[in-house]
Design a protein around this motif. Sequence first.
Motif, PDB file in Angstrom:
ATOM      1  N   PRO A1275       0.824  -1.230   0.000  1.00  0.00           N
ATOM      2  CA  PRO A1275       0.000   0.000   0.000  1.00  0.00           C
ATOM      3  C   PRO A1275       0.847   1.265   0.000  1.00  0.00           C
ATOM      4  CG  PRO A1275      -0.763  -1.576   1.647  1.00  0.00           C
ATOM      5  CD  PRO A1275       0.561  -2.064   1.188  1.00  0.00           C
ATOM      6  N   ARG A1276       1.890   1.274   0.817  1.00  0.00           N
ATOM      7  CA  ARG A1276       2.722   2.478   0.925  1.00  0.00           C
ATOM      8  C   ARG A1276       3.442   2.745  -0.393  1.00  0.00           C
ATOM      9  NH1 ARG A1276       7.619   3.294   5.250  1.00  0.00           N
ATOM     10  NH2 ARG A1276       8.213   5.423   4.604  1.00  0.00           N
ATOM     11  N   VAL A1279       0.723   4.011  -3.097  1.00  0.00           N
ATOM     12  CA  VAL A1279       0.248   5.392  -2.939  1.00  0.00           C
ATOM     13  C   VAL A1279       1.383   6.380  -3.203  1.00  0.00           C
ATOM     14  CG1 VAL A1279      -0.658   7.074  -1.279  1.00  0.00           C
ATOM     15  CG2 VAL A1279      -1.599   4.752  -1.359  1.00  0.00           C
ATOM     16  N   THR A1280       2.574   6.101  -2.678  1.00  0.00           N
ATOM     17  CA  THR A1280       3.706   7.012  -2.880  1.00  0.00           C
ATOM     18  C   THR A1280       4.011   7.166  -4.360  1.00  0.00           C
ATOM     19  OG1 THR A1280       4.656   6.420  -0.741  1.00  0.00           O
ATOM     20  CG2 THR A1280       6.135   7.399  -2.365  1.00  0.00           C
ATOM     21  N   LEU A1283       1.216   9.053  -6.331  1.00  0.00           N
ATOM     22  CA  LEU A1283       1.310  10.503  -6.151  1.00  0.00           C
ATOM     23  C   LEU A1283       2.572  11.043  -6.814  1.00  0.00           C
ATOM     24  CD1 LEU A1283       0.100  10.792  -2.446  1.00  0.00           C
ATOM     25  CD2 LEU A1283      -1.188  11.228  -4.545  1.00  0.00           C
ATOM     26  N   ILE A1377      -4.948   1.149   0.820  1.00  0.00           N
ATOM     27  CA  ILE A1377      -4.660   2.171  -0.205  1.00  0.00           C
ATOM     28  C   ILE A1377      -5.640   3.335  -0.063  1.00  0.00           C
ATOM     29  CG2 ILE A1377      -4.718   2.628  -2.689  1.00  0.00           C
ATOM     30  CD1 ILE A1377      -3.610  -0.208  -3.105  1.00  0.00           C
ATOM     31  N   ASP A1380      -4.911   5.529   2.870  1.00  0.00           N
ATOM     32  CA  ASP A1380      -3.800   6.465   2.636  1.00  0.00           C
ATOM     33  C   ASP A1380      -4.158   7.562   1.646  1.00  0.00           C
ATOM     34  OD1 ASP A1380      -2.288   5.022   4.391  1.00  0.00           O
ATOM     35  OD2 ASP A1380      -1.059   4.000   2.888  1.00  0.00           O
ATOM     36  N   LEU A1381      -5.146   7.305   0.760  1.00  0.00           N
ATOM     37  CA  LEU A1381      -5.478   8.284  -0.281  1.00  0.00           C
ATOM     38  C   LEU A1381      -6.456   9.352   0.181  1.00  0.00           C
ATOM     39  CD1 LEU A1381      -5.862   6.453  -3.724  1.00  0.00           C
ATOM     40  CD2 LEU A1381      -4.325   8.323  -3.160  1.00  0.00           C
ATOM     41  N   GLN A1392      -2.609  16.479  -7.135  1.00  0.00           N
ATOM     42  CA  GLN A1392      -2.783  15.346  -6.226  1.00  0.00           C
ATOM     43  C   GLN A1392      -4.267  15.128  -5.910  1.00  0.00           C
ATOM     44  OE1 GLN A1392      -0.282  15.667  -2.746  1.00  0.00           O
ATOM     45  NE2 GLN A1392       1.549  15.039  -3.890  1.00  0.00           N
ATOM     46  N   ALA A1396      -6.249  11.646  -6.716  1.00  0.00           N
ATOM     47  CA  ALA A1396      -6.948  10.910  -5.668  1.00  0.00           C
ATOM     48  C   ALA A1396      -8.435  10.787  -5.987  1.00  0.00           C
ATOM     49  CB  ALA A1396      -6.746  11.600  -4.316  1.00  0.00           C
TER      50      ALA A1396
END
Length: 1694
Positions: A1275-1276, A1279-1280, A1283, A1377, A1380-1381, A1392, A1396
């Motif tokens: 997930p990290r 998302v990183t 973005l 995910i 985090d979004l 961003q 999202a």
Amino acid sequence: MTESRIRRLATTLMDATTDKDLLVQEQIYNALCYLGESEPEEILHACDEYLRQHDKLAYPHRVIILKAMETVVKNNIAFLDKSTAKVVIFLASNEMTKSKEVVRDWQQAASSVLVAVGQRFINKVMEEVLTKFQPGILPHYFIMQTFANLSVSNVFGMVPFLNSILGTMLPMLGMAKQDHMKSVFCYALQHFSESIQEYLANLDKAPDPTVRKDTFSNEIFSAYEVLFNSWLQHREAKLRLAVVEAIGPMSYLMPSEKLEEQLPKLIPGILALYKKHAEAFYISKSLCQILEASVNIGSRSLDMQLDSLLGTLHPQICAPADPSIPLTVKNHTEVLRCFTVLACSFPDRVLAFLLPKLESSNERTRVGTLLIMRQIINSASSQMEIKKPFILASMKLPLQDSNNKVKRAVVQVISAMAHHGYLEQAGGEVMLEYLIRQCALPSDAKAHLGGIKLLKKGTQEGLGKSPAVARPAHACNCVCVSGSLQPRRGQIRGGGSYGLQQPKKQLPDADDFTSNSVQSISVNTLFLLSTTVDRMSNVLWPYLLEFVTPVQFTNALTPLCKSLMYLAMKKQEEGENASLIRYDLNANLPSPYAITTRLLVVSSQPHVGDCRGAAALRLLNVLHYSVHPALDQLWSKKVPPLVEYIEENTEKSLCQKEWEEKLLLFLQETLTAVSDNAWICQFSTEMCKQLNSYNGFPLEKNFLYKCIGTTLGACVSKDLVQKQLQELLETARYHEEAEREGLASCFGICAINHLEETLAKLEDFVRSDIFKKSVGLFSIFKDRSDNEVEKIKSTLILCYGYVAVYAPKELVLSRIEADILKNVFQYFNTKDLTLKLCLIRSICMISQAIYNGVKCGDFVFSRKAELVAQMVEFIKAEPLDSMRTPVRQRAMITCTYLVVLEPHLSDPDRTELIDTCLASVLALPPLDSARERDGGVTDAWHKELLYGDTISALKDLLKSLLQRNLTPHGLQDMFAHLGPWIKSSKEHERQRAVEVSAALLDFYLGKLNVSTVIPFYNLGVLIALFSPRCSDSLASVRQYAVDCVYCLLYIQLCYEGFARDHRDEMVEGLKALKKGLEEPDFTVLFHTCNNIAMVIGKRVPPDQLMSLLLAMFEGLVDPDKNCSRAATVMINALLKERGGVLQEKVPDIMSIIHSKLQEVDEEHVRKAAQQTVYILASQHKSVVVSSLLGSSLPFDSHTCTMWRSLATEPTLTAQILEQLLEKVNRDVPYKESKSFLLGSSSERVATPLPLAATCALHEIMSAPESGAAVLGLYPRLFVTLLLRVSCTVGVQLPKNLQSRERRSAGPGAAPRSLEPCSRAVETLQAMLARGGSEEVARAVGSAGGWELMGSAERHHDGIAVLASAMARHAGPRLPLIVKDLIPVLSSVLDNQRVTATAFLAELLNSNVVNDLILLETMMDNMTGRQKDSCILVRMLALRGLGNISSGAPEKVRKHGAKLLASMVNGMDDKDDPHNLVALEAMSSLSKLLDHVEERDIQSMLLHIAIRIRPFFDSEQPDLRKSSIVLFGNLTKFSEGNCEVFFEQILNGLVTLLLHLQDPKPEVVKACKFALRMCGPSMGCEGLCDMFLNHLREDRSLHYGEFMNNVCKHLMQSYPEMLNRLISTNLFYFKSSWVDIRAAAPMFIGFLVLHVDEDHCQQVDLDQLISSLNLLLKDPAPAVRVKVAETLGRLVRIL
């Protein structure tokens, strides 16, 4: 009022005739015709009035009106009022004669109107036209043409006027000075004459049956005098042809005495025209009519003209007709008709003229004469009856002609003769033999079958009279062409005595006519004569059998067999089975033995000659009783399966050996069934007689030898057997290989039953003095050369080999050394290649015979070693630089059979055999170099085939030797010989050696049967021999090496006590590794070798490990550097415990590793360096990461390699990935940089640290080993990187990196671009692939999503593609995910927030969010974005809310009011200049409507319908589409507000129907949907059914037909809506789209077409007509066409 409006419509249309577009003009014409169908008299009067009032209207426009009048008159002639007819006649007459000059189109149109009216009102027409046909005044051109056309269209009405017309016209002939007037007089006279003939031929139907030919004869003759004496001499060619065309039919009507008187001048005059005109058809046609007329009156003077006629007409036929010029073909037809007329009257003189022409040296003369001969044979058969012998005798020279065109013509003459009994005369057999010789012509390609139509019988005389109107009996209307007949085109078929018929299609008289075509037409002719001409049966049967056995007719066998089979079956049906072939009456027929032999032998090559095998066998089956009475049942049972076998196989798929075996078995069964020694002896004698016939056919002769052997084997008489064998030895052609083989096969087959006699005869042969060229028993050989004597020896040797193979094993084993080898050994000392190959083959066959013998195990072959040594010598004698002969291969095959025989070979002999064979094959140069040296594709193919066979022979020999010592020692001994070749520095030698080794080890494993557990003591050495080869430079060697290791490990398992079928998982894994060795990069190769080493390490016993390592170290000096790296696999753990104290030196070590990688490009160095980096990182990860991040961007390949080495161990990899993520997020993604050149504008420039960390992440995740770590941080990472992608769209590289990237764009450059967004996308792809989401990456790629993400305009679409793929393929990953979004939705960065929102909006499209209990949170967040400052975010938020209908439809009902409110707010968005938000609101609302509660929508229904109506005609296609789809969906909720919403449907109906012609397909699709949805609400079942059936998405629409039916239903159900519908359509007359402007008037036209009279009053006709008039000036022709069509239909409501 009605009349004035019809006239107004007509006037409007006639005004529009000035339109220059042809399609518009045509539609105006159609519209006028349509009006005329409704009110014919009114429209005719309107046209009359218009033309009179518009006297200045240009003639092209007058033509349109006149043509419309003609059509109206034609279609309504029966109902036309006499007064109207007078008006039309007067107008047409004036139009036709208004201009004194000839204006053809205009005056022709007017004339056609008069002719149309004249069908019923002939008297009125004549009354008017005759006023303009006054005596003494030259008439208008079209007055005469009208008279002529009237005489054709209304014969019975016009002929009574012709006498007076002719009387008035005759004095005018002298007044005509202009050529066109003379031509029209000729045209009139021609048609008058033809009309009179037709009238006289049908007097029983005529109004005045008293009319006679005499009534017109004098006038016709008077006209003839002017035409012939004056006009025919004119220098204008067209006028002369017009005169000629007229004189032909006029000659029938001239007084008999006048015609007789004129013939001496007339015929020469006509004949003279041939020299003046290149196009002769009209001359020939007229001449034929004159000749027919002359014959009809019994002319005596025709005899005097005959020579000149024949002399002139003959060259016309000799000039070939060109099929591309129809008149030349027609001319041939007419000239042939002339010859028919002359031949019927003067048969003797015509033949006397023609037959000498057959001896001409000119090809065209001969061909033309033959064409005429065929014509008169067919068409003058009664006159030619007594001339048959004379005609047959005259064909002698043509039969000898070698010209292909002449041959074709002769064949066609023969076809005609056959139909008329010529071939039954003496000399007919010569013609048949000629035909069969043409069938036997050599054929290079498949026969052309097009000539078959051209040969069908066409001799029916006197075709029946037409039941309608018959021609006079003298009218010769038919001609024979290409052997068949047909009436002349354009004339009514008559009952004349020359009635013939013509084929539908002629064969072209091509200049390149080939023998192949001659053969084709001959084959078709023979078959047609056999099957369709009954009188030919007794001529052809059994005469055709005489042509079956002579070899010169071989190519004709298939048609001969087919014809004979048909004839024989016909005879059988007539009850002539027993006496089918009467030899007592036909002395020349071949014997049953000869026929059987011939048909059986040619069947051996069944697909040659148009599949002659099947035809031959079928014929043989039919003749069974004539061959021998005992064969009936056997052949009836056996022949059909043989024929079926042929037909089931093609020439390529048929196995020749299997087929010959079937035929020989059939022969053997036949001989058994006959069981008559005398018959069999006679049969074998006949076979031997036929041998010489096949000297040019080696394959057939070879098979005949086998048949002789089979027959002799069945022969009881041993004396006859020996006599026949001696004859075969004396007469054989030893220089031919196929014959040597055949003779040897014959001896072998014969030896099955006559071993003693066969060996005795061969012994006599050996003892004779033939090889010394002395006179003796075989004195026939005394004159042979030394070379041929070697061929005789070769045959002898082969005979012994075949005898050994075929003879009974229990008899032959005792004779092998005593009788066979004794005579073979004396010929080994030879250099002759043929003899050498025959010796090898013979020894091989003898060895096989011993091996397969019943007492094989007891037989000790004392001369085995001697024979093996001889084979070795043969192999040694072969050159090592090339392979041109199969000596190696055959010698090794022979040794393969020899070595298995007892006794064993000695060790020295065995060693020499192995070394010699290996050196002879493995050392050969590679095939590519041999191919380049020798050249030639075919030669290279043969060499490749020979090489493959030789390698296979070597493998088989070595397997045979290994079989004798199937132990570890035997294996070690074999590889002691192969070892040097396996390590050779030459690639081709290594490849062959390893290939052979793999085959040997596989064989050893397959044969191994371990009874006690024993050590495989040399396993380590052998594995060390092959395992380095797993990285050989040759891919094939690598594959074979893995196979070798695989086999060795299984051999070890067997020796350890495992069963041979035991499967070890580790060892089986080697097979999966082979694919990685096909074309590997260094990483894959290292990985594969590492895995192989792991398997080896786990399976090699402890006591073998040391020997393995020692031998492996030897591999480091392997000449192939790729192989030397394999040794590093064993030492990859040496440094693991030594790096803990080196933290300060790590940067230096890393730098050194990098420099070494740059210096040395060796695989094992690279692998060692990667291992070192991994060991260092496991102890000092932060230092290693910082050091590598400090490397220059872009990373070079060595730095990338070092990064990838950090992916080896999951825990370490996860820690490094976390460090890199932290570095990506720590710094801002870009900085705003103002450009000096661009003033105040700025650009975004990427910051270096996040960029380098992104590149590092990509390299690590590119390594397969990183998978576990990626999964842990999924997930990290996702998302990183997502973005990171959004923040790099449109971001530039720093200038220093831009220049550095350009400089590195050469050899050794990084494989990927450093562009920030591309690198971010690639890293995200790598992360998905490594995180187990390959399906996601593939799905996004196939949808083009990755490219969309890099586009500033379409970035959000790419994100949606990614979200959709994640929902489908990675659902369980989404909760973390999404978590985090969601905070990113409040990001200060627009890009961003867009990313999202786009991602979450698309997730709502899937039910996975509902399943994961994410929907409520996400919906609330989407609703919250409706006030976002960014339009794109607001649009995407609405899209997400709409997507809930797909992802969680049950939630729509719960939150319906809230969702609908959001959509309505979106449609009312004020800050939406391009309607993007409104568009999305409509699209989303359409999706939600299927699931909302009706109560939630009712209050908004009318508001939404009214709000979206303006979008129907928007210039933006998306808005049109979405609004129309939404409208269709709204209809589902109309029940509660039925009347109110029905009004909205009616308001939009016209728009929806017209937009079915929208230029955008998606809008058309939307309209189809909306109309289907509206249908049930309209209260008209028919209309509803039409919408449902015709407007399906997968169905194409015929718009005009559809609208016609729609309007029919509309006017039936809602007639009161007519004016409203028309008014709405009028609005679209100004549409910007051409197709819709065209559809609107068409819509109106169909409405008018179907409305009842009661409702017509509601239409404002004046406004409608005015609007249509205005639209009639539209610049688009398609629009004007539809307007004209509609104007015509308005007559319905007038």
